[in-house]
Design a protein around this motif. Sequence first.
Motif, PDB file in Angstrom:
ATOM      1  N   TYR A  46       0.898  -1.171   0.000  1.00 55.31           N
ATOM      2  CA  TYR A  46       0.000   0.000   0.000  1.00 55.31           C
ATOM      3  C   TYR A  46       0.923   1.204   0.000  1.00 55.31           C
ATOM      4  CZ  TYR A  46      -4.027  -2.864   1.333  1.00 55.31           C
ATOM      5  OH  TYR A  46      -5.048  -3.781   1.371  1.00 55.31           O
ATOM      6  N   PRO A  70      -3.822 -12.668  13.477  1.00 51.99           N
ATOM      7  CA  PRO A  70      -4.235 -11.478  14.220  1.00 51.99           C
ATOM      8  C   PRO A  70      -4.700 -10.355  13.297  1.00 51.99           C
ATOM      9  CG  PRO A  70      -1.861 -11.759  14.307  1.00 51.99           C
ATOM     10  CD  PRO A  70      -2.404 -12.988  13.689  1.00 51.99           C
ATOM     11  N   GLY A  72      -5.079  -7.195  11.158  1.00 48.81           N
ATOM     12  CA  GLY A  72      -4.106  -6.381  10.437  1.00 48.81           C
ATOM     13  C   GLY A  72      -2.973  -7.178   9.832  1.00 48.81           C
ATOM     14  N   CYS A  73      -3.077  -8.515   9.828  1.00 49.74           N
ATOM     15  CA  CYS A  73      -1.974  -9.302   9.305  1.00 49.74           C
ATOM     16  C   CYS A  73      -2.058  -9.471   7.784  1.00 49.74           C
ATOM     17  CB  CYS A  73      -1.928 -10.672   9.980  1.00 49.74           C
ATOM     18  SG  CYS A  73      -3.296 -11.735   9.531  1.00 49.74           S
ATOM     19  N   LYS A  75      -4.964 -10.629   5.942  1.00 53.07           N
ATOM     20  CA  LYS A  75      -5.859 -11.674   5.436  1.00 53.07           C
ATOM     21  C   LYS A  75      -6.782 -11.107   4.356  1.00 53.07           C
ATOM     22  CE  LYS A  75      -7.653 -12.250   9.533  1.00 53.07           C
ATOM     23  NZ  LYS A  75      -6.909 -11.273  10.344  1.00 53.07           N
ATOM     24  N   ILE A  89      -7.908   0.260  -5.481  1.00 54.06           N
ATOM     25  CA  ILE A  89      -7.166   1.196  -4.616  1.00 54.06           C
ATOM     26  C   ILE A  89      -5.945   1.672  -5.385  1.00 54.06           C
ATOM     27  CG2 ILE A  89      -5.983   1.439  -2.411  1.00 54.06           C
ATOM     28  CD1 ILE A  89      -7.712  -0.954  -1.452  1.00 54.06           C
ATOM     29  N   HIS A 236     -12.006 -14.846  12.044  1.00 58.45           N
ATOM     30  CA  HIS A 236     -11.345 -14.519  13.301  1.00 58.45           C
ATOM     31  C   HIS A 236     -11.645 -15.550  14.356  1.00 58.45           C
ATOM     32  CE1 HIS A 236     -10.264 -10.008  13.141  1.00 58.45           C
ATOM     33  NE2 HIS A 236      -9.307 -10.794  12.717  1.00 58.45           N
TER      34      HIS A 236
HETATM   35  N1  LIG Z   1      -6.588   0.706   1.733  1.00 57.25           N
HETATM   36  C1  LIG Z   1      -5.484   0.581   2.478  1.00 57.25           C
HETATM   37  N2  LIG Z   1      -4.514   1.524   2.402  1.00 57.25           N
HETATM   38  C2  LIG Z   1      -3.400   1.415   3.141  1.00 57.25           C
HETATM   39  N3  LIG Z   1      -3.168   0.418   3.978  1.00 57.25           N
HETATM   40  C3  LIG Z   1      -4.072  -0.558   4.111  1.00 57.25           C
HETATM   41  C4  LIG Z   1      -5.296  -0.513   3.361  1.00 57.25           C
HETATM   42  N4  LIG Z   1      -6.028  -1.599   3.688  1.00 57.25           N
HETATM   43  C5  LIG Z   1      -5.314  -2.279   4.590  1.00 57.25           C
HETATM   44  N5  LIG Z   1      -4.144  -1.665   4.847  1.00 57.25           N
HETATM   45  C6  LIG Z   1      -3.086  -2.156   5.765  1.00 57.25           C
HETATM   46  O1  LIG Z   1      -2.672  -3.425   5.371  1.00 57.25           O
HETATM   47  C7  LIG Z   1      -2.530  -4.261   6.479  1.00 57.25           C
HETATM   48  C8  LIG Z   1      -3.376  -5.501   6.327  1.00 57.25           C
HETATM   49  O2  LIG Z   1      -4.727  -5.127   6.314  1.00 57.25           O
HETATM   50  P1  LIG Z   1      -5.893  -6.178   6.163  1.00 57.25           P
HETATM   51  O3  LIG Z   1      -7.143  -5.439   6.036  1.00 57.25           O
HETATM   52  O4  LIG Z   1      -5.555  -7.103   5.077  1.00 57.25           O
HETATM   53  O5  LIG Z   1      -5.833  -6.935   7.560  1.00 57.25           O
HETATM   54  P2  LIG Z   1      -6.747  -8.142   8.076  1.00 57.25           P
HETATM   55  O6  LIG Z   1      -5.857  -9.266   8.341  1.00 57.25           O
HETATM   56  O7  LIG Z   1      -7.876  -8.352   7.169  1.00 57.25           O
HETATM   57  O8  LIG Z   1      -7.244  -7.549   9.443  1.00 57.25           O
HETATM   58  P3  LIG Z   1      -8.660  -7.763  10.143  1.00 57.25           P
HETATM   59  O9  LIG Z   1      -8.643  -9.106  10.708  1.00 57.25           O
HETATM   60  O10 LIG Z   1      -8.698  -6.712  11.176  1.00 57.25           O
HETATM   61  O11 LIG Z   1      -9.696  -7.570   9.083  1.00 57.25           O
HETATM   62  C9  LIG Z   1      -2.906  -3.459   7.695  1.00 57.25           C
HETATM   63  O12 LIG Z   1      -1.717  -3.041   8.332  1.00 57.25           O
HETATM   64  C10 LIG Z   1      -3.636  -2.270   7.159  1.00 57.25           C
HETATM   65  O13 LIG Z   1      -3.343  -1.142   7.910  1.00 57.25           O
END
Ligand SMILES: Nc1ncnc2c1ncn2[C@@H]1O[C@H](COP(=O)(O)OP(=O)(O)OP(=O)(O)O)[C@@H](O)[C@H]1O
Lengths: 283, 508
Positions: A46, A70, A72-73, A75, A89, A236
């Motif tokens: 990103y 966890p 923010g990892c 997924k 995006i 989760h």
């Molecule tokens: N549109 C975006 N722009 C910038 N960074 C992003 C964006 N979407 C997610 N991130 C970052 O990428 C990382 C992974 O995000 P992601 O949404 O894939 O996590 P996740 O594993 O789905 O978390 P959760 O279980 O909370 O949904 C995070 O650190 C988040 O801050």
Amino acid sequence: MPTIESRTAGDRLTRIARGEVVSTTIHPELAHEEAVLDVQGFNLWYGETQAIFDVSMSIPQGKVTALIGPSGCGKSTLLRSVNRMNDLIETVSISGDMKLGPDSIYGKSVDVIELRRRMGMVFQKSNPFPMSIRENVVYALKINGERNRAVLDEVCEKALRGAALWDEVKDRLDESGLSMSGGQQQRLCIARAIAAEPEVLLMDEPCSALDPIATSRVEELILRLRGDYTVLMVTHNMQQASRVSDFTAFMYLGQVVEYGPTARLFTNPLLKETEDYITGRFG
Amino acid sequence: MVSRKNGQKSNGSYSPQAASLLARGEPMVWLTGFGLVMGLLMVIALVGYLFYEGSVTFWPSPVVQIVTLDGSVVMGEITRSEDFEPQPETVAALGEEEISAAQAELSRREGKLRRSLVRTGNFELTGEHFRWVEDFRFGSQGIQKPKWALIFERTAWGRFYGVPVGFLIDGEIQTTGPEESWKLFNEHSGQDIPPSRYAIRLHTASGETKDLDLAEIVRAYPANQLGLGRKIGIYLDRWREFLTAEPREANSEGGVFPAIFGTVVMTLGMTLLVVPFGVMSALYLREYARQGWLTSMVRISINNLAGVPSIVFGVFGLGFFSYIVGGSIDAIFFVDKLPNPTFGTGGIIWASLTLALLTLPVVIVATEEALAAVPTSMREGSFACGATKWQTIARVVLPRALPGVMTGAILAMARGAGEVAPLMLVGAVKLAPDLPLDQHFPFFHPERSFMHLGFHIYDLGFQSQNSEAAKPMVFTTTMVLMGIILLLNTAAIWLRSRMARRYSGSKF
Ligand SMILES: Nc1ncnc2c1ncn2[C@@H]1O[C@H](COP(=O)(O)OP(=O)(O)OP(=O)(O)O)[C@@H](O)[C@H]1O
Ligand SMILES: [Mg+2]
């Protein structure tokens, strides 16, 4: 309370946290499965921040695969990369590739629209369209040019039955999709995703906004879909993963740490780190 | 329980909450409520005043006859009365009898005199429609209401007041008494009277005799003999005429139907033009354009456009639409009619286009807001189904944003229907004999100039030769304009609520 065990167990995760790329521990059982989706050395950024680090894994045909880890990892990011939703995006850049069957997903000449039609996606938050229930379900077919009313009706019924929603809505197919309860809306979205008979069904925490009863219905649904569809889902909920999935991948800070059969991973994982996460000693 | 007892003992005078007024309840409720009440009061006052003035106009008033001190007779309807302070010279220039009457009134009413404006009509005989009569001039008989004083509304020359003294058929006198003449009149009046066949002979207040051709009479009634039912009948009939007939007598009499028609057609045309353009612009800005400083500049410009005085749009419409576009159309398609312009002058199409331009920012801003309010998850859901960008916009985003777009259209309509200034330049006229829509091919004539209620009001109020007679019509016309805007908006709001019901619902 750091015990000696957990400190040694944390080693791999500490290395990841330091920014090292650790190789994925993949169980040998996966070698026997026929892969429908193959992730090959996939990285995603990103802007300047890397969110996915060198992920390689193959998703077996006709099975349910769960992604855990966890918050923010990465997924959701990984899941959204499969049908290239991250293209929407602007800041996203990637390297590596994925393959759907024999076809490249990120190749230069790929028709993204065509690609997305081969997959279905269910989002964390239900997102029915502002149209009737029937129109919602057959949306994918309609935009693909299907006009035959009989075909559409048949698909609609089949998909709604598949999503265990038919009995509840069969008398009000022309009502707005937005006039349903939250759980019904989510099942409507599932019906919409399976209506076009996708090769892969992507689900991002499909039950997180649902009550226990609706959750168990959706779980039953996923269990029924197994075999006909390949499901890749984010969850989760450890119990949910162990209940519905055949394979589970544990992710940490953008890397897949361990990937194997759910039963093995939950009872007897190869890595101490995975065990700690699953038993709740960390994460 | 204890505190309650205490409170009762001390007569409730002490309460910890009373320490600060701001700490109790919501004092700001009163301030905000006050603002709302003030606004509402102003609206009620405005509408009430308009409604009152507009609705009394058509009520038939009695005919009065005043014999003044100098012996002249005034007959007509009293329009209004007022107090005034006379110049001493004017009083001094009066006759002896009047001076003493005026002095008496002046001393009694502390330097003020009262006068009434009497609509005397009979313009072709007296050269005036109205006359001021001061109260002190009233002779000993005061105000009389002669039984057989008749009011005639005519197609030309304004009203006529007189007592019937005969009825003529083909120039032959049939009868002489007022009652018989009136009876014959009623027998022979009606639809399609041949001109110069029947006439009624009238005796006026000034002592003259006049024959009125029945074909020129629109309405006649014995004002002093009317019961309530007849009065209501005349009142309603006047409203009917007002709403359905064409104007007479330089717009100060008759109806405003062409103006109603012009207003509605122009406003609907404008809405039909502005909504597609506005929606397309907003779609490009919100959905396709890369968001950056350039789009921000465009947005600021659009917002500023909303603040440009409307007359500027009128000038642009005249210069660009009428002269350049219309002129080019004339040069290509209507060469044979030149130098008379067909499209190259004001017309309803140019007026609609000009107002569409004027209201474009409203639609763009409202649509953009509606588009921005469509959740990303909905778009993503559509893309995930394999929809293209346009399919997503057309099938998901736009339907969802439609109520918001309608809000923009309603605002645009309300703004456009009330504009007058630019219309005066691009096609609204005092009197348009032909409606822009008729049964002659090609049915819609976009090049025709048209009448507009707003311009009609301006014309009545400021341009009329017979301004006293036109003044009450200003209020009725304003009432009609407000009614039409209300009607158009209600229709649009109804449409929007139907759409909103179709496209949304409870979330959980
Ligand atoms: N549109 C975006 N722009 C910038 N960074 C992003 C964006 N979407 C997610 N991130 C970052 O990428 C990382 C992974 O995000 P992601 O949404 O894939 O996590 P996740 O594993 O789905 O978390 P959760 O279980 O909370 O949904 C995070 O650190 C988040 O801050
Ligand atoms: Mg997520």
